[in-house]
Design a protein around this motif. Sequence first.
Motif, PDB file in Angstrom:
ATOM      1  N   ILE A   8       8.212  -1.624   7.422  1.00  0.00           N
ATOM      2  CA  ILE A   8       9.066  -0.641   8.095  1.00  0.00           C
ATOM      3  C   ILE A   8      10.522  -1.108   8.102  1.00  0.00           C
ATOM      4  N   SER A   9      10.731  -2.409   8.291  1.00  0.00           N
ATOM      5  CA  SER A   9      12.099  -2.950   8.351  1.00  0.00           C
ATOM      6  C   SER A   9      12.855  -2.774   7.046  1.00  0.00           C
ATOM      7  N   LYS A  10      12.136  -2.538   5.948  1.00  0.00           N
ATOM      8  CA  LYS A  10      12.766  -2.385   4.628  1.00  0.00           C
ATOM      9  C   LYS A  10      13.213  -0.949   4.354  1.00  0.00           C
ATOM     10  N   PHE A  11      12.899  -0.037   5.280  1.00  0.00           N
ATOM     11  CA  PHE A  11      13.234   1.375   5.068  1.00  0.00           C
ATOM     12  C   PHE A  11      14.198   1.853   6.145  1.00  0.00           C
ATOM     13  N   PRO A  12      15.477   2.065   5.786  1.00  0.00           N
ATOM     14  CA  PRO A  12      16.465   2.521   6.767  1.00  0.00           C
ATOM     15  C   PRO A  12      16.113   3.859   7.414  1.00  0.00           C
TER      16      PRO A  12
ATOM     17  N   CYS B 131       9.158   5.782  14.875  1.00  0.00           N
ATOM     18  CA  CYS B 131       7.756   5.522  14.579  1.00  0.00           C
ATOM     19  C   CYS B 131       7.162   4.440  15.467  1.00  0.00           C
ATOM     20  N   VAL B 132       5.836   4.449  15.524  1.00  0.00           N
ATOM     21  CA  VAL B 132       5.040   3.485  16.277  1.00  0.00           C
ATOM     22  C   VAL B 132       3.916   3.011  15.361  1.00  0.00           C
ATOM     23  N   ALA B 133       3.561   1.729  15.500  1.00  0.00           N
ATOM     24  CA  ALA B 133       2.446   1.183  14.719  1.00  0.00           C
ATOM     25  C   ALA B 133       1.392   0.628  15.679  1.00  0.00           C
ATOM     26  N   ILE B 134       0.125   0.967  15.422  1.00  0.00           N
ATOM     27  CA  ILE B 134      -0.986   0.482  16.249  1.00  0.00           C
ATOM     28  C   ILE B 134      -2.037  -0.130  15.330  1.00  0.00           C
TER      29      ILE B 134
ATOM     30  N   GLU C 172       1.861  -7.136  11.622  1.00  0.00           N
ATOM     31  CA  GLU C 172       3.080  -7.816  11.190  1.00  0.00           C
ATOM     32  C   GLU C 172       3.520  -7.321   9.817  1.00  0.00           C
ATOM     33  N   LEU C 173       2.551  -7.063   8.930  1.00  0.00           N
ATOM     34  CA  LEU C 173       2.871  -6.540   7.603  1.00  0.00           C
ATOM     35  C   LEU C 173       3.508  -5.159   7.701  1.00  0.00           C
ATOM     36  N   ILE C 174       2.942  -4.298   8.542  1.00  0.00           N
ATOM     37  CA  ILE C 174       3.506  -2.962   8.739  1.00  0.00           C
ATOM     38  C   ILE C 174       4.930  -3.066   9.285  1.00  0.00           C
ATOM     39  N   LYS C 175       5.138  -3.946  10.262  1.00  0.00           N
ATOM     40  CA  LYS C 175       6.481  -4.153  10.822  1.00  0.00           C
ATOM     41  C   LYS C 175       7.460  -4.594   9.734  1.00  0.00           C
ATOM     42  N   ASN C 176       7.012  -5.507   8.884  1.00  0.00           N
ATOM     43  CA  ASN C 176       7.858  -6.005   7.803  1.00  0.00           C
ATOM     44  C   ASN C 176       8.207  -4.893   6.826  1.00  0.00           C
TER      45      ASN C 176
END
Length: 233
Positions: free
Chosen positions: A22-26, A5-8, A16-20
């Motif tokens: 995403i990091s919680k979902f393997p 995935c990519v976030a824009i 930063e919230l989206i990145k955080n």
Amino acid sequence: MQLKCVAIDDEPLALELIKNYISKFPSLNLMQTFEDAIYGAEYLRNNPIDLLFIDINMPDITGIDLVRALENKPMVIFTTAYKNFAFEGFELEAVDYLLKPIDIKRFGKAIEKAADYHRYKNATNGDGEGESLYVYSEYKMVKINHKDIEYIESMEDYIKIHLQFDKTILTLMPLKRVLEKLPEDRFQRIHRSYIVPVNKIISIQNRKIKLPTVELPVSDSYADFARRWMKMK
């Protein structure tokens, strides 16, 4: 299975919230993030991904226009602070539409939907050989189990999918298109306006098909199916 995935998003805190999250979902593999939509669009043109998180209101190009311009569209989850873009998201067949501030539980539901749809696409390979059907209704993606379909009715540009327990789903799609998404040995067109599940046919008599909840006409164009069905019984 991991979704690339990519976030824009032009807002650093929102990104930063989206990145955080995403990091919680393997099941998610974050490839890149972009605050600049133009750079993001260039990356997407050269790198195939599975899922795109994208803001709608951005200075150089809207998320709607960016997705619309992509030749090979990934699954899309729009993120925005505004409610008035739901129809555009529907037009582009977005997997989901998240309103800011985004709640982690709501984010998780969107990820489940994306993963489920990804499995569906890869299992069927576009040939309709699955156990479910996905359509867009009321600005969201809806999963319909084949076994729940009573019959499908054409209403000009729309179709109405009649389900068990008197439930119906209305979606913008021609009857021919939905037939292509269904297993051809289990669903049959009987009229310019109707598709029926073969296993729910009770009887065929006088050019009428009796189903558990309704009786539908068989047109001349599809009379051969009626004859074949009666020979099998």
